[in-house]
Design a protein around this motif. Structure first.
Motif, short mmCIF file in Angstrom:
data_model
loop_
_atom_site.label_atom_id
_atom_site.label_comp_id
_atom_site.label_asym_id
_atom_site.label_seq_id
_atom_site.Cartn_x
_atom_site.Cartn_y
_atom_site.Cartn_z
N GLU A 146 6.27 5.28 5.24
CA GLU A 146 5.95 4.51 4.09
C GLU A 146 5.26 3.06 4.95
OE1 GLU A 146 6.90 4.21 0.89
OE2 GLU A 146 8.67 5.68 0.87
N ASP A 147 4.51 2.57 3.85
CA ASP A 147 4.22 0.76 4.36
C ASP A 147 5.33 0.31 4.70
OD1 ASP A 147 1.63 -0.83 3.44
OD2 ASP A 147 3.51 -2.00 3.52
N ILE A 148 5.23 -0.55 5.98
CA ILE A 148 6.58 -1.32 6.60
C ILE A 148 7.26 -2.20 5.54
CG2 ILE A 148 5.38 -3.22 7.49
CD1 ILE A 148 7.06 -2.49 10.13
N GLY A 149 6.35 -2.82 4.65
CA GLY A 149 6.88 -3.67 3.66
C GLY A 149 8.08 -3.10 2.68
N ASP B 155 7.54 1.65 14.07
CA ASP B 155 6.39 1.20 13.28
C ASP B 155 5.16 1.28 14.16
OD1 ASP B 155 7.70 -0.86 14.53
OD2 ASP B 155 6.21 -2.01 13.27
N ASP C 265 -1.68 2.48 11.58
CA ASP C 265 -2.58 3.56 11.48
C ASP C 265 -4.16 3.32 11.65
OD1 ASP C 265 -3.56 2.83 8.96
OD2 ASP C 265 -2.34 4.37 7.99
N ARG D 200 -3.36 0.25 8.54
CA ARG D 200 -2.12 -0.16 7.66
C ARG D 200 -0.86 -0.19 8.55
NH1 ARG D 200 -5.42 3.26 4.00
NH2 ARG D 200 -5.25 4.69 5.63
N HIS D 201 0.01 -1.11 8.53
CA HIS D 201 1.11 -1.11 9.19
C HIS D 201 2.37 -0.13 8.61
CE1 HIS D 201 4.06 -3.94 11.54
NE2 HIS D 201 4.20 -2.62 12.17
N ILE D 202 2.54 0.77 9.30
CA ILE D 202 3.48 1.76 8.69
C ILE D 202 4.55 2.18 9.43
CG2 ILE D 202 3.49 4.48 8.55
CD1 ILE D 202 1.32 3.09 6.68
N SER E 76 12.94 3.94 -0.03
CA SER E 76 11.78 4.88 -0.63
C SER E 76 12.11 5.40 -1.99
CB SER E 76 11.82 5.97 0.38
OG SER E 76 11.36 5.72 1.77
N ARG F 19 11.21 2.55 -4.05
CA ARG F 19 9.85 2.24 -4.20
C ARG F 19 9.15 3.43 -5.14
NH1 ARG F 19 6.61 5.76 -3.41
NH2 ARG F 19 7.27 6.56 -1.64
#
Ligand code: HAM
Length: 410
Positions: A33-36, A54, A57, A61-63, A72, A75
């Motif tokens: 997922e996106d780290i956010g 984490d 990529d 993007r910070h994943i 999740s 989300r």
């Protein structure tokens, strides 16, 4: 690996059987997922600040690899907006950079449920009851349920202030680790298992003095409901959980046989603010997750839910090229008889050795004579009974009646 892999599968099947009865539907959240999505779980949460895997990529993007699945599910709720109440169940691996030890791993599996869209205390009761029924369905009898309420957000905030003031007064009596925890999250100090913290924690203020009337009534309804359906519990007013999103009801299933640092088989509670934190409409939520690895350790300790025998029923030995084995395997497997064979034209002796090692109950043997006469020999690999020769056309019915008489005798 087998037989443990089959046991894992059965564990998830057993969970599905319990939650499926209550109309929960499977959701398969992504591993990444996106780290956010996870940083919303709270800056005071170790799972987020210290334990997340984490990376950035190729698209910058910070994943993160998911450390849990509740965020999740929320989300995906925000993204797809299903009709509420939304009742989901899930299973699968999670990743936390922890110090590995018995019952604590960097990759571990969970099963869990989440209900989004209802504030009704009867949802809390249903969710707790499902977790309890599942653990009971595995045969576990030494599980204890601890339950608490963190009150409404204002109650919780006032309580955290009071705890902070109390611990600050006695800070010199706390362990160095708890002094550091205090700076980040006073609630988590209550969770310390260190001996030197015990006396300070024993006298700490309790959350129930901070509950609003609505929070107290909600909690009382949950407790009464659990009693009504025969789910035994202990109220633990110092129960706080590792994730920061909880409000109101929180609970933990503790295994009676495990070391106290790893004895939480599962836990959960209400997280009424999480969907809104993730950009969705104000939507209450409640759920739990149960750790598969740890719960299977508890099953081992209690001698329940053991790995089952995955052996075939029949092993076909064919010393005439392998075509007869192909046909026999095809016929027997189609009729529901678990059947194995060997390959590479091995000798009779080697194939019989493989048959014995496979754990199959019967060997079906096609030697030169049987090949010529369209017959096969059935040999019971676990008794001294004489072997019998049957025609190929009678082979299946003969094996079926032998296997069912064995089942009847069990
Ligand atoms: P959690 O307490 O962090 O809650 O994890 C639930 C369970 O997962 C634990 O009780 C434990 O059995 C297992 N578990 C956690 N970390 C590890 C580990 N490193 N190794 C082995 N097992 C582990 C949650 O994850 C929340 N999402 C639960 C929830 C769902 N709350 C509301 N809905």
């Amino acid at each position: 690996m087998a037989p443990e892999s089959a046991r894992w599968r059965r564990f998830v099947d057993a969970f599905e059987a319990v939650v499926g009865m209550a109309g929960y539907e499977l959701v398969i959240p992504p591993l990444l997922e996106d780290i956010g999505v996870f940083t919303r779980l709270g800056e005071a949460t170790d799972v987020v600040t210290k334990e997340m895997y984490d990376f950035v990529d190729k698209g910058e993007r910070h994943i993160a690899l998911r450390p849990e699945q509740t965020a999740s599910i929320c989300r995906s709720f925000v993204q797809h907006r299903p009709i509420t109440p939304f009742k989901a169940w899930y299973s699968g691996p999670n990743f936390r950079y922890e110090k590995p030890q018995r019952g604590r791993y960097r990759q571990f599996d969970q099963v869990g449920v989440e209900v989004l869209g209802s504030l009704d205390p009867y949802v809390d009761i249903e969710v707790v009851q499902l977790g309890w029924s599942f653990l009971a369905s595995l045969g576990l009898t030494k599980v204890e349920l601890a339950i608490n309420s963190l009150g409404e957000p204002d109650d919780r905030a006032r309580y955290v202030d009071a705890l902070n003031a109390y611990f600050l007064q006695r800070i010199n009596e706390l362990s160095v680790e708890s002094q550091q925890t205090l700076a980040r999250n006073p609630l988590r100090v209550l969770d310390s298992k260190r001996g030197e913290d015990a006396a300070v924690i024993a006298d700490a203020p309790l959350i129930n003095s901070f509950w609003s009337e609505a929070a107290a009534i909600h909690f009382e309804t949950v407790c009464e409901g659990l009693t009504a359906v025969g789910v035994p519990y202990t109220v633990d007013l110092k129960l706080v959980r590792g994730l920061d999103y909880y409000r109101g009801t929180t609970f933990e299933f503790r295994g009676g046989t495990l070391d106290s640092a790893q004895n939480a088989l599962g836990g959960g509670g209400r997280y009424d603010g999480l969907v809104a934190d993730l950009g969705g409409p104000e939507t209450p939520g409640v759920g739990f997750a149960i750790g598969l690895d740890r719960t299977l350790l508890a099953c081992d300790d209690e001698g329940v839910f053991s790995a089952s025998d995955q052996s075939a029923d029949v092993f076909v030995v064919d010393v005439c090229g392998g075509r007869a084995a192909l046909e026999i395997c095809t016929q027997l497997r189609a009729s529901g008889i678990r059947t194995e064979r060997s390959w590479d034209g091995r000798s009779m002796k080697a194939q019989m050795k493989a048959a014995n090692r496979s754990g199959a109950r019967f060997a079906v043997i096609v030697g030169e004579d049987e090949h010529r006469t369209e017959t096969a020999v059935i040999r019971d690999l676990r008794s001294d009974a004489d072997q019998v020769s049957v025609s190929r056309s009678e082979l299946m019915s003969s094996l079926n009646s032998r296997l069912s008489s064995l089942q009847g005798a069990e």
